[in-house]
Design a protein around this motif. Structure first.
Motif, mmCIF file in Angstrom:
data_model
loop_
_atom_site.group_PDB
_atom_site.id
_atom_site.type_symbol
_atom_site.label_atom_id
_atom_site.label_comp_id
_atom_site.label_asym_id
_atom_site.label_seq_id
_atom_site.Cartn_x
_atom_site.Cartn_y
_atom_site.Cartn_z
ATOM 1 N N ILE A 443 0.835 -1.208 0.000
ATOM 2 C CA ILE A 443 0.000 0.000 0.000
ATOM 3 C C ILE A 443 0.866 1.253 0.000
ATOM 4 O O ILE A 443 0.579 2.235 -0.694
ATOM 5 N N ASP A 444 1.958 1.245 0.772
ATOM 6 C CA ASP A 444 2.856 2.400 0.811
ATOM 7 C C ASP A 444 3.528 2.618 -0.545
ATOM 8 O O ASP A 444 3.689 3.770 -0.992
ATOM 9 N N HIS A 450 5.182 7.934 -6.856
ATOM 10 C CA HIS A 450 5.526 9.177 -7.560
ATOM 11 C C HIS A 450 6.239 10.181 -6.647
ATOM 12 O O HIS A 450 6.834 11.132 -7.151
ATOM 13 N N ASP A 451 6.161 10.014 -5.345
ATOM 14 C CA ASP A 451 6.865 10.881 -4.390
ATOM 15 C C ASP A 451 7.522 10.008 -3.320
ATOM 16 O O ASP A 451 7.070 9.967 -2.168
ATOM 17 N N GLY A 455 7.520 8.392 1.360
ATOM 18 C CA GLY A 455 7.199 7.016 1.704
ATOM 19 C C GLY A 455 7.728 6.612 3.064
ATOM 20 O O GLY A 455 8.689 7.197 3.587
ATOM 21 N N GLU A 456 7.127 5.586 3.633
ATOM 22 C CA GLU A 456 7.516 5.094 4.956
ATOM 23 C C GLU A 456 8.408 3.862 4.880
ATOM 24 O O GLU A 456 8.975 3.471 5.888
ATOM 25 N N THR A 457 8.492 3.230 3.710
ATOM 26 C CA THR A 457 9.320 2.028 3.563
ATOM 27 C C THR A 457 10.234 2.196 2.358
ATOM 28 O O THR A 457 10.038 3.080 1.510
ATOM 29 N N VAL A 461 10.545 3.528 -2.564
ATOM 30 C CA VAL A 461 11.695 4.082 -3.305
ATOM 31 C C VAL A 461 12.085 3.156 -4.449
ATOM 32 O O VAL A 461 12.338 3.602 -5.579
ATOM 33 N N LEU A 462 12.097 1.848 -4.186
ATOM 34 C CA LEU A 462 12.466 0.889 -5.231
ATOM 35 C C LEU A 462 11.428 0.905 -6.357
ATOM 36 O O LEU A 462 11.776 0.867 -7.542
#
Length: 563
Positions: A443-444, A450-451, A455-457, A461-462
Motif C-alpha cells: 500500500i505504501d 511518484h513521491d 514514503g515510509e518504507t 523508493v524501489l
C-alpha cells in the motif's frame, strides 16, 4: 257476381236454343222451354244457395276482421296508456332531479358565499395587520431618519475637526521635510558624499533587498498559483483534448471491423435502424457506418467495452443472423468470454512476475490493465517489468524480493478502473489495496511511487526507481533513441545558457535536470528565480512526456589549510 254470370249463361243458352230450334216446331220449342225453365229454376236455386253461403262467409270474415281491428285498437290503446304513464314517470323523475340539483346548487352557493365571507374577514384582518405593521415600520423609519440626521450632524462636526487636524499635519509635515532636508545636507557633509553618490549607494542596497523580497514573493505566488491550477487543470485539459486529436487517441478509442461486403452494412443497420440501436444500447459503444469500403468503425474510450463490441460484431457478421434478440445473446456471451479472458491475463501477468497469493479480485483488476495504455505503453506489461526490476533491486539490497515484486506489480492497479471512479490512480490503488487486505509495504509503494521521499518504507523508493526506468527508458513510450538523446542534450543546453550556471545534468531519463550554480554569482534568492526561469524556457522550447523537474543546487565551500 257469380249469380249474374249464371243468369247471363242461361239467357245465352235460351237464346241459342231458340235460334237453333226454331225451325223444328212449336212442340219441340215448348218442350225445350219447359226443360230450360226447370234447369233455370234449379240453377237459380243453386246460385241462391251459393250466394247465401258466400254471403255468410263474407259476414264471418267481416266479423273476424272487425274483432281483429277491435283487438288492435285495444292493444294500441293499452300501449298508448303505458307510454303516457312512462312519460309521466320520466317527467316526474326529471323534475325531481332538477329540484335536487337546484337544491344542491343552492346549498353550494350558500357554502361558497359563507367561505367568501370568511375569506373576506381574513383578508380584512390581514390588511388591518399589514396596515398596523406598515404604520410601525414608518414610525421606525422616521426614528431611523432622525438618528441618521443626528449622525450626519456629528459627522459634519468630525469632518471639520479632521480638516483642522489635516491642516496641522500638513504644517507639521512641511516642517519635518525641512528638518529632513537639513539632516540630509548635514549627512552629505559628514559622509563626504554628494547627493547622487548617496542616492546610488541607497539604491544599490535597496536592489539587493528587493531581489530577496522578489524571490520570496515569487515563491509564495508560485505556491498559490499551483493551488489555483489544480482547480482549473481538468477543465483546461478537457478543452485541449476536445480541440486537438492525435494518432494515439484515435488508436486508443477506435476499432475497425472488416466485413465481407458493403451489402452487410444494410443488414447491420436493420429495418429502420433497429439492429444498430440494439447493438449500441447493449454494448455502450458507438457503431459508425460510413463510406469506408468493407469496414465499419467502433468508437469508445472504454477499451473493454470496445473489445466486447468487436467480438460481438465479428460473430454476427460470421453467423449472418443479425436481429436484436441475436445481438443480445451474442453480447452476453462475449461479456462472459471477456471476463474469462481478463482473468486469464491477470493470472499470466502474476505468474510472469513471480507473484503468488493474489485474490481473484486483484487478478481481474490486473487483467483489465491489458487494455490500458499510458503514452503508448501497455500498463500491464509495464507493471510486470516494474515487478521484475523491483525484485532485482530488493534482492541486491537484502530486502524481501517477493514482497518487492508484489508492490511493483500492483503499483498502477488504480489505472484499471480510473475511468470509472473519481480520483487519481494513486488514490484508487490505495483504496483497492486496503480493500483486498494487501500488506502495508505494498500500500505504501502504491501511495508513494511518484513521491518516494514521503514514503515510509524502502519499497516505495524501489518501485519509484523501477517505474522511472521502465516508463522513461528509450523506446518505452514511442520515442526513438536519437530523439531521446537530443531531448536530454537540449535540457542541459537550456540550463547552461543562463548566467551563473556552472554545469547541468539531465537525470531520471529526462524527468529531472540538476543545475549546479556558482555560489559567488548566484544567491539563494536568485536560485529560486533561476529555477523558475529555466522551467519556463523548457516549457516554451521543448516537447516532452509528463513533467520535468528543475533542481538548482547552490553550494558554498570554504577551504583553509592549517600549517
Amino acid at each position: 257476381m257469380t249469380l249474374m254470370y249464371v243468369i247471363l249463361g242461361v239467357l245465352v243458352g235460351l237464346f241459342g236454343g231458340y235460334v237453333i230450334g226454331f225451325p223444328r216446331g212449336r212442340q219441340q220449342r215448348q218442350a225445350l222451354d219447359n226443360s230450360a225453365v226447370q234447369e233455370a229454376k234449379v240453377e237459380a236455386e243453386r246460385v241462391r244457395s251459393a250466394t247465401l253461403a258466400e254471403t255468410g262467409r263474407l259476414r264471418q270474415d267481416a266479423e273476424a276482421e272487425a274483432a281483429r281491428s277491435r283487438q288492435d285498437a285495444e292493444r294500441q290503446r293499452s300501449d298508448a296508456s303505458k307510454d303516457a304513464s312512462k312519460l309521466v314517470q320520466d317527467a316526474s323523475d326529471r323534475a325531481a332531479q332538477m329540484v335536487a340539483q337546484a337544491t344542491t346548487q343552492r346549498d353550494q352557493l350558500i357554502q361558497d358565499a359563507a367561505r367568501e365571507r370568511e375569506s373576506l374577514k381574513v383578508e380584512r384582518a390581514d390588511t388591518r395587520r399589514e396596515r398596523e405593521d406598515l404604520g410601525r415600520e414608518i414610525e421606525r423609519l422616521n426614528r431611523r431618519a432622525e438618528q441618521l440626521d443626528a449622525r450626519g450632524d456629528k459627522l459634519d462636526q468630525h469632518e471639520e475637526r479632521l480638516e483642522h487636524h489635516q491642516q496641522r499635519l500638513d504644517a507639521d509635515e512641511a516642517a519635518l521635510q525641512d528638518k529632513i532636508r537639513h539632516a540630509e545636507l548635514k549627512l552629505y557633509e559628514v559622509a563626504g558624499l554628494s547627493e547622487e553618490q548617496a542616492r546610488e549607494q541607497i539604491l544599490t542596497h535597496l536592489d539587493a533587498e528587493l531581489e530577496e523580497e522578489k524571490a520570496i514573493r515569487v515563491k509564495a505566488m508560485t505556491e498559490r498559483a499551483s493551488l489555483d491550477a489544480k482547480r482549473t487543470a481538468r477543465h483546461v485539459i478537457a478543452q485541449a483534448i476536445q480541440r486537438s486529436a492525435s494518432e494515439t487517441s484515435a488508436a486508443m478509442s477506435v476499432s475497425v471491423v472488416p466485413i465481407p461486403s458493403d451489402a452487410m452494412k444494410g443488414r447491420i443497420i436493420g429495418r429502420e435502424g433497429r439492429n444498430i440501436r440494439a447493438f449500441e444500447s447493449l454494448t455502450g459503444v458507438d457503431l459508425i457506418i460510413d463510406d469506408t469500403p468493407e469496414a465499419v468503425i467502433l468508437s469508445s474510450f472504454n477499451p473493454v467495452r470496445r473489445e466486447v463490441a468487436k467480438h460481438v460484431l465479428e460473430g454476427l457478421v460470421q453467423d449472418g443472423r443479425i436481429h436484436p434478440t441475436r445481438i443480445e445473446e451474442m453480447v452476453h456471451k462475449a461479456q462472459d468470454e471477456m471476463k474469462a479472458f481478463i482473468h486469464t491475463q491477470g493470472e499470466e501477468a502474476a505468474i510472469e512476475a513471480g507473484v503468488v497469493g493474489l485474490k481473484p479480485g486483484i487478478m481481474q483488476l490486473l487483467g483489465r490493465m491489458y487494455f490500458r495504455t499510458s503514452y503508448g505503453q501497455n500498463v500491464l506489461k509495464h507493471s510486470v517489468q516494474v515487478a521484475h526490476l523491483t525484485g532485482i533491486m530488493a534482492a541486491e539490497l537484502g530486502l524481501d524480493a517477493a514482497l518487492a515484486r508484489r508492490a511493483g506489480l500492483m503499483h498502477d492497479v488504480g489505472k484499471s478502473i480510473d475511468r470509472e471512479i473519481e480520483g487519481t490512480h494513486v488514490e484508487i490503488g490505495v483504496n483497492l489495496g486496503r480493500r483486498f487486505s494487501e500488506p502495508l509495504e505494498v500500500i505504501d509503494a502504491i501511495a508513494h511511487h511518484h513521491d518516494p521521499e514521503n514514503g515510509e518504507t524502502l519499497y516505495s523508493v524501489l518501485v519509484a526507481a523501477a517505474d522511472a526506468i521502465s516508463a522513461a527508458r528509450p523506446g518505452a513510450r514511442r520515442e526513438e533513441l536519437e530523439s531521446y538523446i537530443k531531448r536530454l542534450e537540449a535540457l542541459e543546453q537550456i540550463a547552461v545558457s543562463f548566467p551563473g550556471v556552472n554545469s547541468a545534468y539531465a537525470i531520471q531519463a529526462g524527468r529531472e535536470v540538476r543545475v549546479i550554480v556558482e555560489p559567488d554569482r548566484v544567491s539563494d534568492a536568485q536560485a529560486v528565480l533561476l529555477a523558475r526561469e529555466i522551467a519556463g524556457r523548457v516549457e516554451q522550447d521543448m516537447e516532452y512526456p509528463g513533467q520535468v523537474q528543475v533542481t538548482v543546487v547552490r553550494e558554498l565551500r570554504a577551504t583553509e589549510y592549517a600549517k
